[in-house]
Design a protein around this motif. Sequence first.
Motif, PDB file in Angstrom:
ATOM      1  N   ASP A 163      -6.457   6.203   4.629  1.00 15.22           N
ATOM      2  CA  ASP A 163      -5.097   4.665   5.120  1.00 15.22           C
ATOM      3  C   ASP A 163      -5.995   3.830   6.258  1.00 15.22           C
ATOM      4  OD1 ASP A 163      -3.323   2.879   5.257  1.00 15.22           O
ATOM      5  OD2 ASP A 163      -1.652   4.555   5.037  1.00 15.22           O
ATOM      6  N   TYR A 170      -4.954  -0.325   8.967  1.00 16.08           N
ATOM      7  CA  TYR A 170      -4.820  -1.709  10.557  1.00 16.08           C
ATOM      8  C   TYR A 170      -6.378  -1.306  10.930  1.00 16.08           C
ATOM      9  CZ  TYR A 170       0.847  -0.155  10.751  1.00 16.08           C
ATOM     10  OH  TYR A 170       1.688   0.031  11.067  1.00 16.08           O
ATOM     11  N   ARG A 193       4.532  -8.455   0.287  1.00 15.26           N
ATOM     12  CA  ARG A 193       3.913  -6.992  -0.694  1.00 15.26           C
ATOM     13  C   ARG A 193       2.560  -6.881  -1.530  1.00 15.26           C
ATOM     14  NH1 ARG A 193       4.809  -3.867   1.714  1.00 15.26           N
ATOM     15  NH2 ARG A 193       5.331  -2.494   0.840  1.00 15.26           N
ATOM     16  N   ASN A 244      -0.991   5.363  12.508  1.00  8.69           N
ATOM     17  CA  ASN A 244       0.309   4.790  12.622  1.00  8.69           C
ATOM     18  C   ASN A 244       1.116   6.167  13.232  1.00  8.69           C
ATOM     19  OD1 ASN A 244       3.061   4.393  12.729  1.00  8.69           O
ATOM     20  ND2 ASN A 244       3.921   2.630  10.981  1.00  8.69           N
ATOM     21  N   SER A 279       1.383  -1.455  -0.164  1.00 10.56           N
ATOM     22  CA  SER A 279       0.051  -0.163   0.051  1.00 10.56           C
ATOM     23  C   SER A 279       1.092   0.877   0.012  1.00 10.56           C
ATOM     24  CB  SER A 279      -0.780   0.128   1.468  1.00 10.56           C
ATOM     25  OG  SER A 279      -0.594  -0.059   2.069  1.00 10.56           O
ATOM     26  N   SER A 337      -4.311  -2.561   2.815  1.00 10.62           N
ATOM     27  CA  SER A 337      -2.923  -3.302   2.592  1.00 10.62           C
ATOM     28  C   SER A 337      -3.424  -4.531   3.496  1.00 10.62           C
ATOM     29  CB  SER A 337      -1.961  -3.164   3.400  1.00 10.62           C
ATOM     30  OG  SER A 337      -0.638  -3.945   3.720  1.00 10.62           O
ATOM     31  N   SER A 362      -0.682  -6.249   4.355  1.00  8.67           N
ATOM     32  CA  SER A 362       0.118  -6.357   5.158  1.00  8.67           C
ATOM     33  C   SER A 362       0.229  -7.216   7.330  1.00  8.67           C
ATOM     34  CB  SER A 362       1.618  -5.702   5.386  1.00  8.67           C
ATOM     35  OG  SER A 362       2.051  -5.268   4.369  1.00  8.67           O
ATOM     36  N   LYS A 363      -0.166  -6.013   7.791  1.00  7.08           N
ATOM     37  CA  LYS A 363      -0.704  -5.824   8.757  1.00  7.08           C
ATOM     38  C   LYS A 363      -1.393  -7.193   9.155  1.00  7.08           C
ATOM     39  CE  LYS A 363       2.053  -2.058   8.118  1.00  7.08           C
ATOM     40  NZ  LYS A 363       3.653  -1.945   9.034  1.00  7.08           N
TER      41      LYS A 363
HETATM   42  N1  PLP Z   1       0.189   2.630   5.913  1.00  7.24           N
HETATM   43  C1  PLP Z   1       0.595   2.434   7.630  1.00  7.24           C
HETATM   44  C2  PLP Z   1      -0.174   3.759   8.225  1.00  7.24           C
HETATM   45  C3  PLP Z   1       1.423   1.907   7.218  1.00  7.24           C
HETATM   46  O1  PLP Z   1       2.172   2.437   8.932  1.00  7.24           O
HETATM   47  C4  PLP Z   1       2.556   1.512   6.331  1.00  7.24           C
HETATM   48  C5  PLP Z   1       3.999   0.613   6.824  1.00  7.24           C
HETATM   49  O2  PLP Z   1       4.023   0.594   7.721  1.00  7.24           O
HETATM   50  C6  PLP Z   1       1.405   0.903   5.373  1.00  7.24           C
HETATM   51  C7  PLP Z   1       0.722   2.226   4.460  1.00  7.24           C
HETATM   52  C8  PLP Z   1       2.545   0.372   4.152  1.00  7.24           C
HETATM   53  O3  PLP Z   1       2.046  -0.670   4.444  1.00  7.24           O
HETATM   54  P1  PLP Z   1       2.063  -1.767   3.458  1.00  7.24           P
HETATM   55  O4  PLP Z   1       3.852  -1.142   1.975  1.00  7.24           O
HETATM   56  O5  PLP Z   1       3.449  -3.289   3.153  1.00  7.24           O
HETATM   57  O6  PLP Z   1       0.927  -1.921   2.601  1.00  7.24           O
END
Ligand code: PLP
Length: 394
Positions: free
Chosen positions: A204, A207, A247, A176, A100, A236, A238-239
Amino acid sequence: MIKLSERVGAISGSPTLKLVQIKNQLQAKGLKIFDFGAGEPDFPTPEHIKNAGITAIQKNFTKYTSTSGIVDLKKAIRENYLKEQGFAPEDTEIIVSPGSKFGMFLLLQAAVDPGEEVILPLPYWVSYPEIAKFGNARIVHADHISGAELFELTADSYIARYSPLTKVVVVNSPSNPTGKIMNAAELAKLVRFFYQKSVLTVIDDCYRKIMYSTEPYPSPFALVPEARDCLAVVSSLSKTYSMTGWRLGYTIAPQSLCAAMTKIQEHSTSNASSITQKAAVAALNGPEDEIIAMVSEYRQRRDTIARRFDKIGNIRYRLPDGAFYFFADFGHFIRKKGKRNDQEFAMDILEKLNVIVVPGSAFGAPNYLRISFATAMADIEAGLDLLEKYLLTP
Ligand code: PLP
């Protein structure tokens, strides 16, 4: 020597990724590190997701895909948002990207001209300002530090920064580094205001499924349906699914913006990995029990850290409602230890205790530290023992 471009000269490297390097170097020397710097879950990717990746390889699903993502992944994203947030984006309103972070990069490059303004939160995720600078955007901050209620994500903090140059507003919820969530009333007020000004609101929500409150996550599209043309969600896997290395991110945006982002992606990274996309389908369509277990573990860690901070005293913080970070004001201890700033303080903690914390200035907030609890409970306890002793020693 090649003269580097002015564009790249304007941006800085990622301070959080630099910490990963430092950690690897120290661990290679055989040192035990207590890592409160992590921006990624400490859990493995769930088994059924890994197996979907393995199956994709075995079935030779290893070629280029359509740039904006495979049809079954877009379907899974649509069904997920319909179930959880009451709206169903069309395929042409979805672009899948390699992370993301790249989704946000594409979006700001596609939507903002040099000199136009982007309103970012303060404190901010470290990459927002650098991505905006890369496109020569002007950065304006919605201040969530100086207000009456620390870190509260209010609509007014953004509205106060509106100008005729404003092009994009970025809301990060859960945030974050603060873990704060913008509530439904504030989100509706913000989206409505910026829609009337024809400004794009970007949420965004990466989370979004790591939340500790019982309130459902507010859906911007359901709250203000008429604003759909001025709304985007950057998200995303990812988390939530502990898939940082795979990715996989995606953006839901108006069709014309999605097409523009796809053009840039076509000439830069092309599609997100075909294997990862198949794993992502399994993640979004699969059972959520492991996610629920992870969130429950994060909650216990959060509560443990809060108890320990209260015991130490003189640490100002708000309990995070989501994500896996505390963002806490250590100004008292920075002064007590005679350090000039949060960076010097964090370095002292690393050198003396082998404890990694992220200085708040990386997020635009000097005197703060970001303490991640994406680390095992035993390490949290042991790392906090060291920190407590250090802080309370005259
Ligand atoms: N947005 C926020 C607020 C994040 O904390 C992060 C990663 O730390 C991302 C986006 C990007 O995540 P990714 O590129 O792994 O999807």
